[in-house]
Scaffold this motif. Sequence first.
Motif, PDB file in Angstrom:
ATOM      1  N   HIS A 113      71.488 -47.825 113.632  1.00 42.25           N
ATOM      2  CA  HIS A 113      71.937 -48.270 112.310  1.00 42.25           C
ATOM      3  C   HIS A 113      73.441 -48.046 112.179  1.00 42.25           C
ATOM      4  O   HIS A 113      73.930 -46.940 112.426  1.00 42.25           O
ATOM      5  N   VAL A 114      74.160 -49.078 111.778  1.00 39.98           N
ATOM      6  CA  VAL A 114      75.603 -48.981 111.583  1.00 39.98           C
ATOM      7  C   VAL A 114      75.938 -49.405 110.162  1.00 39.98           C
ATOM      8  O   VAL A 114      75.597 -50.519 109.742  1.00 39.98           O
ATOM      9  N   PHE A 115      76.593 -48.498 109.414  1.00 44.48           N
ATOM     10  CA  PHE A 115      76.953 -48.751 108.022  1.00 44.48           C
ATOM     11  C   PHE A 115      78.456 -48.985 107.895  1.00 44.48           C
ATOM     12  O   PHE A 115      79.247 -48.151 108.343  1.00 44.48           O
ATOM     13  N   HIS A 116      78.829 -50.076 107.250  1.00 41.63           N
ATOM     14  CA  HIS A 116      80.218 -50.336 106.879  1.00 41.63           C
ATOM     15  C   HIS A 116      80.255 -50.322 105.350  1.00 41.63           C
ATOM     16  O   HIS A 116      79.795 -51.267 104.701  1.00 41.63           O
ATOM     17  N   ILE A 117      80.768 -49.231 104.782  1.00 41.72           N
ATOM     18  CA  ILE A 117      80.674 -49.021 103.333  1.00 41.72           C
ATOM     19  C   ILE A 117      82.055 -49.206 102.719  1.00 41.72           C
ATOM     20  O   ILE A 117      82.996 -48.481 103.030  1.00 41.72           O
ATOM     21  N   GLY A 118      82.153 -50.197 101.835  1.00 37.12           N
ATOM     22  CA  GLY A 118      83.422 -50.606 101.259  1.00 37.12           C
ATOM     23  C   GLY A 118      84.026 -49.607 100.289  1.00 37.12           C
ATOM     24  O   GLY A 118      83.398 -48.621  99.880  1.00 37.12           O
ATOM     25  N   LYS A 119      85.237 -49.876  99.907  1.00 38.35           N
ATOM     26  CA  LYS A 119      86.015 -49.009  99.030  1.00 38.35           C
ATOM     27  C   LYS A 119      85.251 -48.673  97.750  1.00 38.35           C
ATOM     28  O   LYS A 119      84.720 -49.553  97.072  1.00 38.35           O
ATOM     29  N   ARG A 144      69.884 -43.544 116.056  1.00 42.82           N
ATOM     30  CA  ARG A 144      71.335 -43.359 116.089  1.00 42.82           C
ATOM     31  C   ARG A 144      71.895 -43.992 114.823  1.00 42.82           C
ATOM     32  O   ARG A 144      71.609 -45.156 114.512  1.00 42.82           O
ATOM     33  N   THR A 145      72.709 -43.218 114.091  1.00 45.96           N
ATOM     34  CA  THR A 145      73.287 -43.682 112.837  1.00 45.96           C
ATOM     35  C   THR A 145      74.800 -43.536 112.884  1.00 45.96           C
ATOM     36  O   THR A 145      75.310 -42.450 113.152  1.00 45.96           O
ATOM     37  N   GLU A 146      75.499 -44.630 112.614  1.00 46.16           N
ATOM     38  CA  GLU A 146      76.954 -44.614 112.527  1.00 46.16           C
ATOM     39  C   GLU A 146      77.361 -45.059 111.123  1.00 46.16           C
ATOM     40  O   GLU A 146      76.850 -46.062 110.623  1.00 46.16           O
ATOM     41  N   VAL A 147      78.274 -44.305 110.514  1.00 45.84           N
ATOM     42  CA  VAL A 147      78.711 -44.608 109.155  1.00 45.84           C
ATOM     43  C   VAL A 147      80.235 -44.643 109.109  1.00 45.84           C
ATOM     44  O   VAL A 147      80.895 -43.696 109.560  1.00 45.84           O
ATOM     45  N   TYR A 148      80.780 -45.719 108.536  1.00 47.87           N
ATOM     46  CA  TYR A 148      82.224 -45.860 108.381  1.00 47.87           C
ATOM     47  C   TYR A 148      82.522 -46.051 106.895  1.00 47.87           C
ATOM     48  O   TYR A 148      82.199 -47.088 106.316  1.00 47.87           O
ATOM     49  N   LEU A 149      83.095 -44.999 106.300  1.00 49.21           N
ATOM     50  CA  LEU A 149      83.356 -44.976 104.861  1.00 49.21           C
ATOM     51  C   LEU A 149      84.812 -45.336 104.584  1.00 49.21           C
ATOM     52  O   LEU A 149      85.723 -44.658 105.061  1.00 49.21           O
ATOM     53  N   GLU A 150      85.027 -46.375 103.791  1.00 54.03           N
ATOM     54  CA  GLU A 150      86.386 -46.717 103.397  1.00 54.03           C
ATOM     55  C   GLU A 150      86.852 -45.793 102.275  1.00 54.03           C
ATOM     56  O   GLU A 150      86.114 -44.918 101.804  1.00 54.03           O
ATOM     57  N   GLU A 151      88.061 -45.969 101.824  1.00 53.34           N
ATOM     58  CA  GLU A 151      88.672 -45.095 100.818  1.00 53.34           C
ATOM     59  C   GLU A 151      87.792 -44.965  99.577  1.00 53.34           C
ATOM     60  O   GLU A 151      87.367 -45.960  98.992  1.00 53.34           O
ATOM     61  N   GLY A 152      87.506 -43.724  99.186  1.00 51.84           N
ATOM     62  CA  GLY A 152      86.739 -43.449  97.972  1.00 51.84           C
ATOM     63  C   GLY A 152      85.251 -43.712  98.073  1.00 51.84           C
ATOM     64  O   GLY A 152      84.518 -43.510  97.108  1.00 51.84           O
ATOM     65  N   ALA A 153      84.766 -44.148  99.227  1.00 56.73           N
ATOM     66  CA  ALA A 153      83.341 -44.438  99.382  1.00 56.73           C
ATOM     67  C   ALA A 153      82.557 -43.156  99.669  1.00 56.73           C
ATOM     68  O   ALA A 153      83.112 -42.154 100.116  1.00 56.73           O
ATOM     69  N   SER A 154      81.238 -43.208  99.421  1.00 55.72           N
ATOM     70  CA  SER A 154      80.411 -42.023  99.657  1.00 55.72           C
ATOM     71  C   SER A 154      79.029 -42.410 100.147  1.00 55.72           C
ATOM     72  O   SER A 154      78.526 -43.494  99.842  1.00 55.72           O
ATOM     73  N   ILE A 155      78.428 -41.506 100.907  1.00 53.69           N
ATOM     74  CA  ILE A 155      77.038 -41.668 101.332  1.00 53.69           C
ATOM     75  C   ILE A 155      76.340 -40.321 101.279  1.00 53.69           C
ATOM     76  O   ILE A 155      76.910 -39.292 101.646  1.00 53.69           O
TER      77      ILE A 155
END
Length: 305
Positions: A113-119, A144-155
């Motif tokens: 799972h790959v997360f692209h989480i916006g601002k 396998r989990t990959e998370v990419y958090l943009e500015e101010g994003a949260s998970i």
Amino acid sequence: MDKTELKILKAIADLEKTPQGAYNFRVNGQLDGRNTTANIDIASKEDKPGIDITVKPGTKGESIHIPVVLTQSGLTDLVYNDFYIGEGADVDIVAGCGIHNAGCETSQHDGIHVFHIGKNAKVRYVERHYGEGDGTGERILNPRTEVYLEEGASITMEMTQIKGVDSTVRDTVVEVEAGGECVINEKLMTDGKQVAESNMEIILKGPGATGRVISRSVGRGESVQVFRPCMTGKSDCFGHVQCDSILMDKAKIKSIPAIDAQDVDAQLIHEAAIGRIAGDQILKLLTLGLTEEEAEEKILEGFLN
């Protein structure tokens, strides 16, 4: 779905009926049901097994369910799921895999799972793993989990595995930009000869980034657990890693938390504790009328909740 599949679906996704909103059900390696909404699209990948989930910017109050169920002994299932969360969205995602193996061959599911989480977007991600069945075949889950958090994003990630999985290797990588936040709550129980390995790498890249890892586990029987969480600070940031484990019977648990400060203003903390159930806790519950076995189960239940 038959009764066994519905039982597993309840265990991993709290579903007793088809959910409202967006969902994608995968059963024995095949699509078993899908729904999209005006704000959430789910599409099958064309080049490999898996799906692309796209959430429009500003979407709030919606949920996505993507459970996987295996009831066919000997099946190996692999999926690649990518999530694209638009700026300012606020959504819940419920995943997880359940295996019922009544045969003598190994059943295995590997999910990437790959997360692209916006601002400024927010995601609550729930992942549950569950195994059952009276067959001699193993039940193996390797997420396998990959998370990419943009500015101010949260998970916020709730990752749970408390029953029936013979072998698992869990790999998690999170990159947090300025002002972002990652919170991981992991709960794990192993028994018999089960083996579990959990590797986490949280990289705090931008100023004001925060990361928290709270891992709680119970080892029973002759099971083996290994934890390797690492928090890396590359800026003025804050990170905290906490690993607590209860050891029972002849189980073995190894906890190797690490912190890596690469900036003078990075504030990083790690804690790790492994021990047995305290005798006074058992005694107190015995005085309330519980048997010793009931007292142990009550303590473990409270520890993992």
